[in-house]
Design an enzyme around this catalytic site. Structure first.
Site, PDB file in Angstrom:
ATOM      1  N   HIS A 339      70.568   4.602  -4.847  1.00 50.40           N
ATOM      2  CA  HIS A 339      70.583   5.629  -5.631  1.00 50.40           C
ATOM      3  C   HIS A 339      71.807   5.766  -6.451  1.00 50.40           C
ATOM      4  O   HIS A 339      72.895   5.406  -5.688  1.00 50.40           O
ATOM      5  CB  HIS A 339      70.215   6.921  -5.283  1.00 50.40           C
ATOM      6  CG  HIS A 339      69.949   8.017  -6.163  1.00 50.40           C
ATOM      7  ND1 HIS A 339      70.805   8.760  -6.850  1.00 50.40           N
ATOM      8  CD2 HIS A 339      68.624   8.457  -6.885  1.00 50.40           C
ATOM      9  CE1 HIS A 339      70.457   9.700  -7.694  1.00 50.40           C
ATOM     10  NE2 HIS A 339      69.027   9.552  -7.721  1.00 50.40           N
ATOM     11  N   ASP A 398      61.684   7.619  -5.073  1.00 55.80           N
ATOM     12  CA  ASP A 398      60.717   6.910  -6.052  1.00 55.80           C
ATOM     13  C   ASP A 398      60.036   5.904  -4.958  1.00 55.80           C
ATOM     14  O   ASP A 398      58.657   5.315  -5.168  1.00 55.80           O
ATOM     15  CB  ASP A 398      61.391   6.086  -7.062  1.00 55.80           C
ATOM     16  CG  ASP A 398      61.765   6.961  -8.103  1.00 55.80           C
ATOM     17  OD1 ASP A 398      60.910   7.686  -8.577  1.00 55.80           O
ATOM     18  OD2 ASP A 398      62.954   6.677  -8.584  1.00 55.80           O
TER      19      ASP A 398
END
Length: 457
Positions: A339, A398
């Site tokens: 991320h 996700d």
């Protein structure tokens, strides 16, 4: 009369081929800028420095992300923390786990009004959302069902912009009117998404079409499942899992692409419908909103090629293939791992993992959950060993959301719209904050590398 084209080919493909390879290469060269120029001119490409830190472009009281702390004068990565209006996301999600109900509604109220609602305020907020949840007469038939497409984000953008024509105060950007518009859009987003999918599924896939009306007596998450399913039914566990997923996608610090788009377009004085359509356009890009689809597809590919995911050597070997660009889509990425901000952990992933595990047990798909866990545990080390990292990597939100949506029977065409259905609350809060602050129009500077030329030479 001009040329007539089929429904899906209103342009002539031959028109595209009129350009020669030489012209295309010349065009590419004209627009190319050597990446080294960004360092030479001290330009923060993508509004990020070389360590991946974002350039601060604004102030907010809506949410906050903590991923580092200062130790002996140095910033050290820590387990990620996410706060909505001062409340840790784990504490807010715990209310869902406790079965308090209406989690989406409670947290939406918090982000929009700054405080958690008491039961009276929650009932009133739900009443306002219910009353706002209606579309103009024949809107579903004349707008949503026309020109059906598998790109539901595009379908939703078209619907949002068309709704502007039904609003007599569309361009009024007073806080009171913008809040009214925001609550209406928050309320109708599930219908725009699900009805758009059903139209596509009917006209393009030749399946039956179901247009169910929402039920004012059930939760926002429950209504989403009700609208989607032919029999309108769902279990408490399914409702709870979706409730948690929506909360975890609702807001994220203000620095993400679609929220920055929201604030940038808001700063120009644009109307609410244009602003939210612009945010949707940003989210529709695969670098922003489509990661969970890629994760799901990647995991299916790993499952086909790794005979035993419990065999660490076999699994690690295939993950290395992915990283080397030798498998799946050959992008060199392990989707769902890493991320831009978090390194040690993504708090949203940790919270969603709990609900994914619970739903996997309910659905008899716990083996699949263990498979996901195996990849989530192995991939960070593979990436760290292979690549020079300025920070660690971990599974992001996700990584689990696509699997959870799949267990809920949500089709891939609706994965990114589900993100939008949650994130519109955050977008609305940031739009209102930008308007309330009466800030200047957001206008960054670009340094030109153009050479001045003399036309006569």
């Amino acid at each position: 009369m001009g040329k007539e084209y089929s429904r899906h080919h209103f342009y002539d493909p031959e028109e595209i081929r009129r350009y020669t390879d030489k012209e295309i290469k010349a065009c590419a060269q004209t627009y190319y800028i050597d990446p080294s120029n960004y360092d030479t001119h001290n330009v923060k490409r993508g509004l990020r420095d070389n360590d991946g830190n974002g350039v601060v472009t604004g102030l907010t009281k809506i949410s906050m992300i903590n991923a580092k702390k200062r130790v002996d004068g140095k910033l050290v990565p820590i387990d990620g923390q996410l706060y909505y209006r001062g409340y840790n996301i784990y504490d807010l999600i715990a209310r869902v786990e406790d079965g308090a109900g209406f989690g989406y509604e409670r947290v939406a109220y918090l982000l929009l009004y700054g405080e958690l609602p008491n039961e009276t305020e929650l009932d009133e907020f739900r009443r306002i959302l219910n009353e706002s949840r209606s579309l103009p007469v024949n809107f579903v038939r004349d707008v949503i069902m026309k020109a059906s497409t598998n790109d539901i984000m595009n379908s939703m953008m078209r619907s949002i912009l068309t709704l502007q024509a039904y609003d007599s105060n569309a361009r009024d950007i007073s806080l009171e009117n913008v809040l009214r518009q925001s609550l209406m859009l928050i309320s109708v987003f599930p219908m725009l998404a699900v009805y758009g999918y059903h139209a596509y599924n009917h006209y393009e896939n030749d399946e039956s079409m179901y247009i169910h009306r929402p039920d004012d007596n059930i939760s926002f998450a429950g209504n989403l499942l009700r609208l989607l399913r032919p029999d309108k039914s769902f279990t408490p566990g399914e409702e709870q899992a979706l409730d948690a997923a929506l909360i975890l996608h609702m807001e994220h610090g203000g620095g993400n692409n679609s929220t920055f788009t929201t604030r940038t377009v808001t700063s120009s004085g644009a109307d609410t419908y244009s602003v939210i359509a612009a945010a949707m356009a940003s989210l529709s890009g695969p670098r922003h909103g489509g990661a969970n689809i890629k994760v799901r597809q990647m995991m299916e590919d790993i499952e086909k090629n790794v005979h035993d995911h419990r065999d660490k050597d076999e699994l690690n070997a295939y993950l290395l293939k992915l990283l080397n660009g030798e498998a799946f889509d050959r992008s060199g990425l392990i989707y769902g791992i890493g991320h831009a901000i978090y390194s040690v952990s993504d708090p949203r992933a940790g919270a969603l993992k709990t609900f994914t595990e619970q739903l996997a047990r309910e659905k008899g798909r716990y083996d699949e959950f263990e498979f996901y866990t195996s990849v989530a545990e192995a991939a960070p080390q593979i990436i760290s060993d292979k690549r020079k990292m300025y920070k660690g990597v971990s599974a992001n939100v996700d990584f689990y959301s696509g699997f959870l949506y799949n267990m809920l029977g949500i089709p891939e065409e609706l994965f990114t719209p589900m993100f939008a259905i949650a994130r519109i609350v955050g977008w609305s809060a940031h739009r209102i904050e930008e308007l309330a602050g009466r800030g200047k129009i957001i206008r960054p500077a670009y340094e030109s590398l153009m050479l001045i030329r003399d036309l006569d030479r």
